[in-house]
Design a protein around this motif. Sequence first.
Motif, PDB file in Angstrom:
ATOM      1  N   THR A   1      12.927  16.089 -40.139  1.00 53.85           N
ATOM      2  CA  THR A   1      12.123  15.294 -40.435  1.00 53.85           C
ATOM      3  C   THR A   1      11.428  15.301 -41.988  1.00 53.85           C
ATOM      4  O   THR A   1      11.392  14.513 -42.747  1.00 53.85           O
ATOM      5  CB  THR A   1      10.686  15.175 -39.537  1.00 53.85           C
ATOM      6  N   THR A   2      11.350  16.576 -42.437  1.00 48.99           N
ATOM      7  CA  THR A   2      10.679  16.856 -43.793  1.00 48.99           C
ATOM      8  C   THR A   2      11.984  16.441 -44.638  1.00 48.99           C
ATOM      9  O   THR A   2      11.687  15.654 -45.800  1.00 48.99           O
ATOM     10  CB  THR A   2      10.737  18.391 -43.696  1.00 48.99           C
ATOM     11  N   LEU A   3      13.056  16.834 -44.335  1.00 50.80           N
ATOM     12  CA  LEU A   3      14.345  16.483 -45.366  1.00 50.80           C
ATOM     13  C   LEU A   3      14.519  15.025 -45.471  1.00 50.80           C
ATOM     14  O   LEU A   3      14.611  14.615 -46.590  1.00 50.80           O
ATOM     15  CB  LEU A   3      15.441  17.430 -44.890  1.00 50.80           C
ATOM     16  N   PHE A   4      14.510  14.467 -44.407  1.00 52.48           N
ATOM     17  CA  PHE A   4      14.581  12.977 -44.363  1.00 52.48           C
ATOM     18  C   PHE A   4      13.635  12.468 -45.260  1.00 52.48           C
ATOM     19  O   PHE A   4      13.770  11.444 -46.262  1.00 52.48           O
ATOM     20  CB  PHE A   4      14.625  12.330 -43.074  1.00 52.48           C
ATOM     21  N   GLY A   5      12.314  12.493 -44.809  1.00 54.65           N
ATOM     22  CA  GLY A   5      11.166  11.764 -45.468  1.00 54.65           C
ATOM     23  C   GLY A   5      11.457  12.149 -47.412  1.00 54.65           C
ATOM     24  O   GLY A   5      10.919  11.344 -47.900  1.00 54.65           O
TER      25      GLY A   5
END
Length: 348
Positions: A169-173
Amino acid sequence: MAAAGLFGVVLGVKRLGGGESAASPFTVAPLLLGAALLYLFVRRQGRRPHPLVDLRMFRRPAFSTSVGCIVLAMLALVGLELIAAQYLQLVLGLSPLRTGLRLLPLTVAAMAAGLAGARMLRRFGPRRMVAAGFCLTAAAVVTLTAMGGEDNARLLLCGFVLLGFGLETTLFGAYESMLSEAPAEQAGGAAAIGETSYQLGAGIGIALLGSVMNRAYTPGLASVPGVSSDASRAAGHSLGEAYEVAGRLGGPAGEALRRAARDSFVHGLHVTLLVSAALLLLGALMALRLPRIMQCGEQGADEIPAVGRCPPRVSRRSRRCRPDSRSGRAGHCTVTSPGDVTSAASFW
């Protein structure tokens, strides 16, 4: 030049973590040389008319913050995965196959987060998505501090699922926010910077968290009854080497060394997890500098959008995309659709 500079910095950090003196020339020289090479690289790129890396993009707060978030997330991921694999095999005694199966939920959870990433990004925006991902990952890391010398499959399953979902989730955003901040003509360079950030975070993660692990692990083997100082020093290099030394010693001394090494490794794992949690919370604070919503550009009626259209309900309710004044058409958002998005999920 940049590769040599990073190599020098990582080598210096590794030597510090391995117990070398901070005043040793073999520790100071790589650090200073690496820092000097990185400085020269940045200075050279800033003066070239067509630089390999356009450092002007880092003047955008959202772009530089996104890159920093990617580095921090990868730092935690790779460093923890490396230590977790050693814990599962050397402390719990699992085979390589069973170790891989235990780590599989982490990858599956990351894939699920990647599939849901575009919808979450449209709904929550980069700031809340990345900050929540960091907080979820920190919670997973703190949960894993309950690991001990005995196997706890449910705890590991819960921790790895939260870890995988939170990190992806962190990497995607962060990755999508970084690309949305780059000018269209520099999209390729921005993507290259993003991919480099993955590798940079992975390398620093192995060096930094490995050094923290060694610092916490080694002191526990300094005074094991019946074990000489030379044997203790050799056992302090790694848990695997400690088991080899214990096997050669045999008897009560070997068993005491094996037990002390296992306990020291678990202690070092807990310290490393807490350091990782602190870094992840720092990342959550950094994420507050990201934009609350994705930046949307205004396009004319005859322009072809490079990315997906913002949903009509988002345009009406929150005005994330402003209509074109000439044609009345909705603006186009930088958030791509689930089918088109190329995100950090490809890393998995």
